[in-house]
Design a protein around this motif. Structure first.
Motif: not given
Length: 134
Positions: A56, A60, A100-101, A103-104, A107
């Motif tokens: 990721y 990213e 965003h990090d 949330q990723e 996931d």
């Protein structure tokens, strides 16, 4: 020295060694496998989760960079260190990670959850909930 500080020191040694062997020019693609192995070895979290988080980060922040010749930048390495800190249940460098990090990361933890020891999963989930990842 904290585990994150040792990790950062080891990263710098890998980058320096690469530049020394290649006329002073670094290349992320040459060092990426070594960095990924170091990242996975530096955590007690399952290797599959560590590898997913590294991938990721790489996609990213490194592959999307407009200045590939300067990668990895200090800012991007700080983010990787913060992600390692998350895996190690330390709050060191969390300010480097944005929503965003988080949330990723949430996931990725969910995806790997069934293969994780329950205590590891609980501590990661507690951090993720506190950071608003869910």
């Amino acid at each position: 020295m904290t585990d994150i500080a040792k990790f950062n020191s080891d990263v710098q040694r890998i980058l320096k060694h690469d530049r020394q062997e290649n006329s002073g020019k670094g290349d992320f693609m040459r060092v990426a496998p070594d960095l990924q192995k170091l990242f996975a070895r530096s955590t007690s979290a399952p290797t599959t989760l560590a590898n997913s988080i590294f991938e990721y980060w790489e996609n990213e922040y490194i592959h999307s960079s407009a200045e590939q010749e300067n990668e990895p930048t200090a800012t991007h390495l700080d983010k990787l260190g913060a992600m390692l800190s998350f895996l190690e249940n330390s709050d060191e460098g969390y300010d480097e990670l944005d929503q965003h990090d988080w949330q990723e990361l949430g996931d990725l933890v969910n995806y790997e959850a069934e293969d994780m020891p329950i205590d590891t999963l609980q501590s990661l989930m507690a951090t993720l909930v506190s950071k608003g990842a869910y």
